[in-house]
Each structure stands twice: as C-alpha cells, then as structure tokens.
Design a protein around this motif. Structure first.
Motif, mmCIF file in Angstrom:
data_model
loop_
_atom_site.group_PDB
_atom_site.id
_atom_site.type_symbol
_atom_site.label_atom_id
_atom_site.label_comp_id
_atom_site.label_asym_id
_atom_site.label_seq_id
_atom_site.Cartn_x
_atom_site.Cartn_y
_atom_site.Cartn_z
ATOM 1 N N LEU A 103 0.830 -1.213 0.000
ATOM 2 C CA LEU A 103 0.000 0.000 0.000
ATOM 3 C C LEU A 103 0.862 1.259 0.000
ATOM 4 O O LEU A 103 0.551 2.232 -0.674
ATOM 5 N N GLU A 104 1.955 1.227 0.742
ATOM 6 C CA GLU A 104 2.854 2.381 0.785
ATOM 7 C C GLU A 104 3.464 2.640 -0.604
ATOM 8 O O GLU A 104 3.597 3.786 -1.029
ATOM 9 N N GLN A 105 3.809 1.576 -1.326
ATOM 10 C CA GLN A 105 4.371 1.777 -2.671
ATOM 11 C C GLN A 105 3.315 2.321 -3.619
ATOM 12 O O GLN A 105 3.602 3.146 -4.485
ATOM 13 N N VAL A 106 2.076 1.864 -3.455
ATOM 14 C CA VAL A 106 0.975 2.394 -4.259
ATOM 15 C C VAL A 106 0.876 3.906 -4.033
ATOM 16 O O VAL A 106 0.766 4.694 -4.976
ATOM 17 N N ARG A 107 0.963 4.340 -2.765
ATOM 18 C CA ARG A 107 0.900 5.776 -2.446
ATOM 19 C C ARG A 107 2.102 6.509 -3.032
ATOM 20 O O ARG A 107 1.976 7.597 -3.570
ATOM 21 N N GLN A 108 3.285 5.886 -2.922
ATOM 22 C CA GLN A 108 4.497 6.561 -3.412
ATOM 23 C C GLN A 108 4.474 6.735 -4.937
ATOM 24 O O GLN A 108 4.892 7.763 -5.449
ATOM 25 N N PHE A 109 3.976 5.709 -5.654
ATOM 26 C CA PHE A 109 3.857 5.851 -7.112
ATOM 27 C C PHE A 109 2.814 6.931 -7.438
ATOM 28 O O PHE A 109 2.952 7.701 -8.375
ATOM 29 N N ALA A 110 1.744 6.972 -6.635
ATOM 30 C CA ALA A 110 0.651 7.911 -6.920
ATOM 31 C C ALA A 110 1.075 9.356 -6.694
ATOM 32 O O ALA A 110 0.666 10.245 -7.441
ATOM 33 N N ASP A 111 1.906 9.602 -5.663
ATOM 34 C CA ASP A 111 2.254 11.005 -5.388
ATOM 35 C C ASP A 111 3.668 11.369 -5.856
ATOM 36 O O ASP A 111 4.170 12.455 -5.550
ATOM 37 N N GLY A 112 4.321 10.463 -6.597
ATOM 38 C CA GLY A 112 5.597 10.808 -7.227
ATOM 39 C C GLY A 112 6.820 10.695 -6.332
ATOM 40 O O GLY A 112 7.923 11.033 -6.739
ATOM 41 N N ARG A 113 6.651 10.164 -5.078
ATOM 42 C CA ARG A 113 7.840 9.964 -4.248
ATOM 43 C C ARG A 113 8.683 8.831 -4.817
ATOM 44 O O ARG A 113 9.887 8.790 -4.634
ATOM 45 N N ARG A 114 8.003 7.863 -5.463
ATOM 46 C CA ARG A 114 8.733 6.805 -6.150
ATOM 47 C C ARG A 114 8.476 6.956 -7.640
ATOM 48 O O ARG A 114 7.318 7.053 -8.061
ATOM 49 N N ARG A 115 9.583 6.970 -8.428
ATOM 50 C CA ARG A 115 9.426 7.264 -9.834
ATOM 51 C C ARG A 115 9.570 6.020 -10.702
ATOM 52 O O ARG A 115 10.564 5.328 -10.658
ATOM 53 N N ASP A 116 8.528 5.718 -11.472
ATOM 54 C CA ASP A 116 8.596 4.739 -12.547
ATOM 55 C C ASP A 116 7.406 5.068 -13.435
ATOM 56 O O ASP A 116 6.256 4.896 -13.012
ATOM 57 N N MET A 117 7.703 5.558 -14.629
ATOM 58 C CA MET A 117 6.644 6.056 -15.531
ATOM 59 C C MET A 117 5.501 5.059 -15.681
ATOM 60 O O MET A 117 4.336 5.404 -15.583
ATOM 61 N N PHE A 118 5.880 3.806 -15.959
ATOM 62 C CA PHE A 118 4.847 2.807 -16.222
ATOM 63 C C PHE A 118 3.981 2.577 -14.992
ATOM 64 O O PHE A 118 2.756 2.630 -15.054
ATOM 65 N N MET A 119 4.624 2.327 -13.856
ATOM 66 C CA MET A 119 3.857 2.018 -12.650
ATOM 67 C C MET A 119 3.042 3.219 -12.167
ATOM 68 O O MET A 119 1.942 3.060 -11.643
ATOM 69 N N GLU A 120 3.566 4.428 -12.368
ATOM 70 C CA GLU A 120 2.797 5.615 -11.961
ATOM 71 C C GLU A 120 1.478 5.666 -12.736
ATOM 72 O O GLU A 120 0.422 5.923 -12.169
ATOM 73 N N GLY A 121 1.574 5.374 -14.060
ATOM 74 C CA GLY A 121 0.359 5.386 -14.898
ATOM 75 C C GLY A 121 -0.619 4.300 -14.482
ATOM 76 O O GLY A 121 -1.831 4.519 -14.410
ATOM 77 N N MET A 122 -0.052 3.129 -14.212
ATOM 78 C CA MET A 122 -0.857 1.966 -13.846
ATOM 79 C C MET A 122 -1.660 2.255 -12.561
ATOM 80 O O MET A 122 -2.854 1.991 -12.479
ATOM 81 N N ILE A 123 -0.989 2.768 -11.565
ATOM 82 C CA ILE A 123 -1.606 3.006 -10.257
ATOM 83 C C ILE A 123 -2.664 4.111 -10.361
ATOM 84 O O ILE A 123 -3.742 4.011 -9.765
ATOM 85 N N ARG A 124 -2.363 5.130 -11.164
ATOM 86 C CA ARG A 124 -3.328 6.229 -11.327
ATOM 87 C C ARG A 124 -4.644 5.734 -11.920
ATOM 88 O O ARG A 124 -5.702 6.283 -11.652
ATOM 89 N N ALA A 125 -4.573 4.666 -12.729
ATOM 90 C CA ALA A 125 -5.771 4.174 -13.414
ATOM 91 C C ALA A 125 -6.602 3.217 -12.558
ATOM 92 O O ALA A 125 -7.683 2.805 -12.956
#
Ligand code: HEC
Ligand code: HEC
Length: 219
Positions: free
Chosen positions: A90-112
């Motif tokens: 869950l913490e990684q989901v939050r980090q991808f969502a708010d940009g604390r963790r950067r990975d273009m693909f996963m950021e897009g995936m989580i946002r959707a």
C-alpha cells in the motif's frame, strides 16, 4: 529519457484501456479513500474480503504480464509481488501515486486503478507463495549473509520476510534488488526512503553483490 517518456505514455494508454469501466465509476465517487482503513475493513469482514479478493485476482491478470503468475516474476528487473507485506504494498501504491517513487509505467498503472482494485490486488498478492530461487554462488552468498546478519536483519527480519512495517526481501529478483539498492545509494530520487538511503550509502558494489546473492536465495 525520451524512451522513458514514451513508455510512460504507452502505460497510461494501456491502463486507460484496461481500467476504462472502473475509471468512470471512480470519477463519480471522487472522495479520497484511506486505503489502509479499507484493507482493515476487508480483513474484518469475510464477505467483503472475498469480493475484493475476486477484484484483485482480475486486476492481477494484467499485472501478470510483468510480475508473473501469482506475483512470481520471471523477469530479473521486475519485482515479485507474491508474499509481500500488505502495508508495504500500500505504501508503494501511495508513493507511485504522489511521485515519491518514480517509474513512468507504474505511476500510470496506479493512477488508473480505483481504491478497491488497489486493496484487492494487495489481498491477492499477499496471499500468494514465493517460488524459491536456488542459490547460484554459495561463497558469495556466505559473505552476503554476514553483512545481512550485521545490518539488514534488524528491520527485514532474520528470515528476510520483513514485518508489518518492513518489506519482505527474501527471494526477490537479483537484478531488481541490485538496481534498487543502487538507486537508494545514488540519492537520485527514484527511490528516496531516508532509512534505506542511509543504509545503502555505506555499501560498496561488492557488498551489494554479496548481499543480493544471499537475499535472493532466502526462502
Ligand atoms: C509493463 C510491466 C509492468 C506491468 C504490466 C505492471 N508492473 Fe508493477 N512494476 C513494474 C516494474 C518495472 C517495477 C519496478 C519499478 C522500479 O524499479 O522501481 C514495478 C513495481 C511494482 C510495485 C513495487 C514492488 C516493490 O517491491 O516495491 C508494485 C506494488 C507493483 N509494481 C504493482 C503492480 C500492479 C498491481 C500491476 C497491475 C495492475 C502492475 N504492477 C503491472 C512493471 C510492471
Ligand atoms: C532501520 C530499518 C532498515 C534496515 C536496517 C534496512 N532496511 Fe531495507 N527497507 C527499510 C524500509 C523502511 C524499506 C521501505 C522503503 C521504501 O518505501 O522505499 C526498505 C526497503 C528495502 C528494499 C526495497 C524492497 C522492494 O521490494 O523494493 C530493499 C531491497 C532493502 N530494503 C534491502 C535492505 C538491505 C540489503 C539492508 C541491509 C544492508 C536493509 N535493507 C536494511 C528498512 C530497513
């Protein structure tokens, strides 16, 4: 850089296609959901848990392209999700969502994904068994074990399986572990957790290689 941007767009498009029906739904109910509270609610309510698990299993069919069946990755750069701890996921989901963790693909995936899809996939992956990777270099792993038993065990546990606060690292993919430790060490911001940045800073390339040989072979 250009390649990463393109991958990001492709991810966004793919995610849009996959999650289109649920996106419309989540747009109607925009209020932010506390994912940890939703997970606790599901864990206390077997009916809800089953429903979210079914949702999670469906979502996981998409993730399987990269993270493997049941979250056991067969791609060395892509992490296993099987057997991971819920709070960490869950913490990684939050980090991808708010940009604390950067990975273009996963950021897009989580946002959707909507909140029940996120909690559902967490329920699904945490209930999956990790497939054991055999030890490749025993001498190197023995060195890594020494380092692990001095430093890493304090948070990740003597068995590498972590806890409610700390991630499982046992049995994780070799290239992913190496790359992740180097990212913490570089301080470049791709992975910025201050605790891990501090620990990775004092590791040489040889330390990383040895620790990874050991950790990846833990059951
Ligand atoms: C195109 C390949 C691809 C797909 C599809 C994909 N992922 Fe990922 N995922 C990655 C990569 C690569 C990383 C590692 C990013 C990094 O190095 O930080 C990752 C990392 C993660 C992490 C962090 C794991 C950790 O140990 O920190 C989670 C959680 C995750 N993905 C969930 C999902 C979920 C859920 C789906 C399906 C909805 C999904 N991924 C689909 C490629 C993918
Ligand atoms: C004081 C506690 C602590 C110690 C000691 C520690 N870690 Fe961590 N580790 C964490 C935390 C917290 C995270 C989650 C960080 C984040 O969200 O990026 C983490 C994350 C990681 C990850 C990323 C997991 C993933 O799936 O992406 C790896 C790999 C890792 N640690 C390896 C190590 C190794 C190897 C050592 C010993 C050299 C070590 N850690 C020592 C607390 C610790």
């Amino acid at each position: 850089m250009v390649k990463r941007v393109q991958v990001g767009w492709a991810a966004g498009l793919l995610a849009l296609c996959i999650f289109q029906p649920t996106l419309a739904e989540s747009a109607k109910t925009r209020a932010p959901v506390d994912l940890s509270a939703r997970l606790l609610q599901a864990q206390a309510d077997p009916k809800l848990e089953q429903a979210l698990l079914t949702t999670g299993r469906k979502v996981a069919a998409v993730c399987a392209n990269c993270h493997g069946e049941g979250g056991n990755s067969v791609k060395p750069d892509i992490p296993n999700l099987a057997g991971q701890n819920p709070a960490y996921l869950l913490e990684q989901v939050r980090q991808f969502a708010d940009g604390r963790r950067r990975d273009m693909f996963m950021e897009g995936m989580i946002r959707a994904m909507n909140s029940d899809e996120k909690v559902g996939m967490v329920l699904f992956y945490t209930s999956q068994q990790v497939v054991h990777t055999p030890l490749a270099n025993a001498a190197l792993a023995a060195k890594g074990q020494e380092y692990f038993n001095k430093v890493c065990f304090r948070c990740h546990g003597t068995d590498g399986r972590g806890s409610a606060q700390f991630p499982r690292i046992a049995g994780q993919q070799i290239n992913y572990l190496t790359q992740t430790l180097k990212r913490y060490r570089s301080g470049g911001g791709t992975r910025a957790d201050s605790v891990m940045v501090t620990h990775a800073k004092s590791m040489t390339d040889a330390d990383i290689q040895a620790v990874v040989a050991f950790v990846s072979s833990m059951q």
